[in-house]
Design a protein around this motif. Structure first.
Motif, short mmCIF file in Angstrom:
data_model
loop_
_atom_site.label_atom_id
_atom_site.label_comp_id
_atom_site.label_asym_id
_atom_site.label_seq_id
_atom_site.Cartn_x
_atom_site.Cartn_y
_atom_site.Cartn_z
N ASN A 210 0.83 -1.20 0.00
CA ASN A 210 0.00 0.00 0.00
C ASN A 210 0.87 1.25 0.00
O ASN A 210 0.59 2.22 -0.73
CB ASN A 210 -0.92 0.01 1.23
CG ASN A 210 -2.14 -0.88 1.04
OD1 ASN A 210 -2.94 -0.67 0.14
ND2 ASN A 210 -2.27 -1.88 1.89
N TYR A 211 1.91 1.24 0.82
CA TYR A 211 2.82 2.39 0.88
C TYR A 211 3.55 2.57 -0.45
O TYR A 211 3.64 3.69 -0.98
CB TYR A 211 3.84 2.19 2.01
CG TYR A 211 4.92 3.25 2.04
CD1 TYR A 211 4.69 4.49 2.64
CD2 TYR A 211 6.17 3.01 1.46
CE1 TYR A 211 5.68 5.46 2.66
CE2 TYR A 211 7.16 3.98 1.48
CZ TYR A 211 6.91 5.20 2.07
OH TYR A 211 7.88 6.17 2.07
N GLU B 193 11.85 10.33 -3.76
CA GLU B 193 12.81 10.46 -2.66
C GLU B 193 12.38 9.62 -1.47
O GLU B 193 13.22 8.99 -0.81
CB GLU B 193 12.96 11.93 -2.25
CG GLU B 193 13.73 12.78 -3.25
CD GLU B 193 14.03 14.17 -2.71
OE1 GLU B 193 13.80 14.41 -1.51
OE2 GLU B 193 14.49 15.02 -3.50
N ASN B 194 11.09 9.59 -1.19
CA ASN B 194 10.58 8.76 -0.10
C ASN B 194 10.83 7.28 -0.37
O ASN B 194 11.25 6.53 0.51
CB ASN B 194 9.09 9.01 0.12
CG ASN B 194 8.80 10.38 0.71
OD1 ASN B 194 9.72 11.09 1.11
ND2 ASN B 194 7.54 10.76 0.74
N LEU B 195 10.54 6.87 -1.60
CA LEU B 195 10.72 5.46 -1.96
C LEU B 195 12.20 5.09 -1.94
O LEU B 195 12.57 4.01 -1.47
CB LEU B 195 10.13 5.18 -3.35
CG LEU B 195 8.61 5.02 -3.40
CD1 LEU B 195 8.13 5.01 -4.84
CD2 LEU B 195 8.18 3.74 -2.68
N ASN B 196 13.04 5.98 -2.47
CA ASN B 196 14.48 5.72 -2.45
C ASN B 196 14.99 5.61 -1.01
O ASN B 196 15.78 4.72 -0.69
CB ASN B 196 15.22 6.83 -3.18
CG ASN B 196 16.72 6.58 -3.25
OD1 ASN B 196 17.19 5.65 -3.89
ND2 ASN B 196 17.48 7.41 -2.55
N GLY B 197 14.52 6.51 -0.14
CA GLY B 197 14.92 6.45 1.26
C GLY B 197 14.46 5.17 1.93
O GLY B 197 15.20 4.57 2.72
N MET B 198 13.24 4.74 1.61
CA MET B 198 12.70 3.52 2.20
C MET B 198 13.55 2.31 1.83
O MET B 198 13.95 1.52 2.69
CB MET B 198 11.26 3.31 1.75
CG MET B 198 10.58 2.06 2.30
SD MET B 198 10.85 0.55 1.30
CE MET B 198 9.91 0.95 -0.19
#
Length: 270
Positions: free
Chosen positions: A17-18, A29-34
């Motif tokens: 879901n995320y 950027e959020n996905l790369n950080g995750m």
């Protein structure tokens, strides 16, 4: 440390879901950080100065399998259904799972021909999203090593895990050192894999998007733009994983696969 739980399953994977929400919003950027945090966490597990054991049972899929692959030791339940199933949702294993399969399948004999055949085997396991039907089969697929243990009685999995890790300490645990280099076969093996997939495409065994996903997976397994047998670093393979994962998150057909899995609980072959 023992990583375990007492739920119905060890882990069915990352939060789709995320991933879907951030992909649709373009929050790269959020996905790369995750995914980078996930990679770094697994490396901390692997190279911890103190032993870390993972105790998988039931469904141990995707990210759950990747955590297990980085453990110093695994104490698996006999009923352990392990697999790197990310291609089923239009992605590739990117928390170090693809990299670990390269490492495991490049061990043993040296030489291009041996490595080429081993990488082809690893490719087929991930591309077909093979899931072991037992801990014994997980060992044959390379998800468990010869040193990993199996608990026949699932109720004793955690207590068995504690005994195993204490024994590891008593024997004088030494933290593994990062590999100086990892052999990858290069573009010639990727070309062979593409020919194999093209034949399956012509026979209607896979879709055009399956071919596209397989090409991305093969690119990482074979070492990216390497033109022949070369040695690369662990960090290099992790960067390839992450770049490929982020690119696939932006593909509409990957997003469709994620949506379908969340809604129907089974893979979409679009």
């Amino acid at each position: 440390m023992v990583i375990a739980n007492q739920g119905s399953h060890f882990s069915a994977g990352a939060d789709l879901n995320y991933i879907l929400r951030e992909s649709e919003l373009g929050n790269w950027e959020n996905l790369n950080g995750m995914i980078q945090n996930f990679q770094e966490t697994n490396l901390m597990i692997k190279y911890s100065p103190k032993p870390i054991l993972v105790a998988p049972f039931g469904l141990t899929l995707g990210g759950g399998c990747e955590i297990s692959l980085h453990a110093n030791r695994i104490q698996a339940s006999a009923e352990c259904y392990m697999g790197l199933v990310e291609l089923g949702v239009g992605l590739i294993p990117a928390a170090g799972g693809t990299k670990e399969m390269v490492l495991r399948y490049s061990e043993g004999e040296s030489g291009f021909n041996y490595l080429a055949e081993r990488i082809k085997t690893a490719f087929r396991i991930i591309a077909k999203a093979k899931v072991s039907q037992s801990a014994l089969e997980a060992r044959s697929l390379g998800f468990l090593r010869s040193t990993d243990q199996v608990s026949i009685n699932g109720d004793s999995l955690i207590s068995d895990s504690v005994r195993t890790i204490l024994k590891l300490v008593d024997e004088g645990f030494i933290s593994p050192t990062p590999p100086k280099s990892i052999p990858v076969p290069g573009n010639s093996v990727l070309a062979t894999l593409k020919v194999e997939m093209h034949q399956m495409l012509r026979g209607n065994y896979i879709s055009e998007y399956d071919y596209f996903l397989g090409s991305k997976l093969g690119y990482v397994l074979c070492g990216g733009d390497c033109h022949s047998l070369q040695n690369v670093s662990e960090e290099y393979l992790l960067e390839l994983e992450r770049e490929c994962f982020l690119g696939l998150c932006g593909e509409i057909k990957s997003q469709e696969r994620i949506k379908f899995m969340l809604k129907e609980g089974r893979p979409l072959r679009n």
